[in-house]
Design an enzyme around this catalytic site. Sequence first.
Site, short mmCIF file in Angstrom:
data_model
loop_
_atom_site.label_atom_id
_atom_site.label_comp_id
_atom_site.label_asym_id
_atom_site.label_seq_id
_atom_site.Cartn_x
_atom_site.Cartn_y
_atom_site.Cartn_z
N ARG A 119 0.85 -1.19 0.00
CA ARG A 119 0.00 0.00 0.00
C ARG A 119 0.89 1.24 0.00
O ARG A 119 0.61 2.24 -0.65
CB ARG A 119 -0.95 0.01 1.21
N TYR A 128 -16.64 16.50 -15.74
CA TYR A 128 -16.92 15.07 -15.76
C TYR A 128 -17.99 14.74 -14.72
O TYR A 128 -17.88 15.15 -13.57
CB TYR A 128 -15.63 14.31 -15.48
N ASP A 156 -7.50 18.77 -14.41
CA ASP A 156 -7.80 17.42 -14.88
C ASP A 156 -7.42 17.38 -16.35
O ASP A 156 -8.09 17.95 -17.20
CB ASP A 156 -9.30 17.14 -14.67
N LYS A 182 -8.25 6.43 -19.54
CA LYS A 182 -8.60 6.90 -20.88
C LYS A 182 -7.38 6.84 -21.81
O LYS A 182 -6.91 5.76 -22.11
CB LYS A 182 -9.20 8.31 -20.78
C1 LIG Z 1 -13.16 9.24 -16.66
C2 LIG Z 1 -12.83 10.57 -16.13
C3 LIG Z 1 -12.60 10.78 -14.78
C4 LIG Z 1 -12.75 9.68 -13.75
O1 LIG Z 1 -11.78 8.69 -13.93
P1 LIG Z 1 -12.01 7.13 -13.54
O2 LIG Z 1 -10.72 6.53 -13.94
O3 LIG Z 1 -13.18 6.65 -14.32
O4 LIG Z 1 -12.27 7.11 -12.08
C5 LIG Z 1 -12.26 12.05 -14.36
N1 LIG Z 1 -12.15 13.08 -15.23
C6 LIG Z 1 -12.36 12.91 -16.56
C7 LIG Z 1 -12.23 14.08 -17.46
C8 LIG Z 1 -12.71 11.67 -17.04
O5 LIG Z 1 -12.95 11.53 -18.35
#
Ligand SMILES: *Cc1c(COP(=O)(O)O)cnc(C)c1O
Length: 397
Positions: A64, A116, A188, A213
């Site tokens: 962890r 998001y 982000d 992604k």
């Molecule tokens: C998918 C996404 C998230 C969340 O990520 P996860 O890996 O699904 O928890 C946050 N911000 C954006 C812009 C996203 O496309």
Amino acid sequence: MYISRTLSNHARGINNRIMKFNTKVIHGGQIKEKGYGAVMPPIYQTSTYVQSEPGVHQGYEYSRTQNPTRHALENSIASLENAKYGLAFSSGLSAIDAILKLFKPGDEIISTHDLYGGSYRLFNKIYKKYGLKFIFEDLKNLEKVEKLITSKTKLVWVETPTNPMINVIDIAAISEICKKNKILLGVDNTFSTPYLQRPLDLGADIVMHSGTKYLAGHSDVIIGLIALNDEKIAENLFFIQNSSGAICGPMDAFLTLRGIKTLHVRMDRHCSNGEKVFEFLNQCKKVDKIYWPGLESHPNHLVAKRQMKKFGGMISFTFVNNMYSDVVNFTKKLKVFTLAESLGGVESLVNHPATMTHASMPKKDRERNGITESLIRLSVGIEDSIDLVNDLDKAIN
Ligand SMILES: *Cc1c(COP(=O)(O)O)cnc(C)c1O
């Protein structure tokens, strides 16, 4: 004590400024494996590590806290974002969750309004009840941002391009406002990836990714990443990472590292296919609005041109008459594009935000943000662009 040990384990910014980006995706922050000379970082599928005497070990005690495969990934994202520190989490949302834990009840956070859906839910449904205050605003309007800042504002949270309206926010301009008011700026960077845009270089303090992604890129792993330069915030985040425990497993770290090795090549194709899909949609009579930063009439086209290398593979559009039935017909006829949530994988996906990714957002907020009944979001993959355009053509016409 233990926190600084964790920090010293991190190969901070290895080769950061020496290698070019396309080399860093493959080698950035990576340490040669000495045991057997493995070229890829091994998957250290272990929870614990042997100690030769109580407290004497090789920098790893419990997975962890530290794991060598995770470290390799954390160093990779640090290298790609020109950061000193990287951290990997079990998901993008758990990475944002860790960032929110830096703050305390009463603190205020200003965020982009069309963000998001999951981030919106985390802010409003979880952290609001612990006393954090969130203000959602169109952050394209810089004067508005200044007006919203109070003595309690601690963070501005920006997604750019935003999801799903593909708004572009001027990171450097917001960073100036934040610096003047001693507020942190978090970005982000999921939609852009460090290949297209590096927020820390533009003045942001923390950059975060849903590595699920484009970074992992193959729709086969859920993972989150953070990169930053400030040592104190990094120590706090490592402390939160270890205390709350939302770490990624070694296999997921390995898969993400493998994905990152082709990030530059994939992104070039996502972007050029995105351009071709845009050109097709742009001459389509049944298509009403198109949201894509490469569009010259996009409200922040010039900002996108300045802060992004290319315009990306995320395109949203609406149908003339704004009918949900058009959406259903369209998505049923598609053969190459797959109707599914998520984005950024090698395969092309289509998403209907109002019923899928953004269903957890109240209708009135959705409508205010432009998420109408017929809004479609495309994640343009890296298939042959001719097949993609033909698929869209058959489904729309
Ligand atoms: C998918 C996404 C998230 C969340 O990520 P996860 O890996 O699904 O928890 C946050 N911000 C954006 C812009 C996203 O496309």
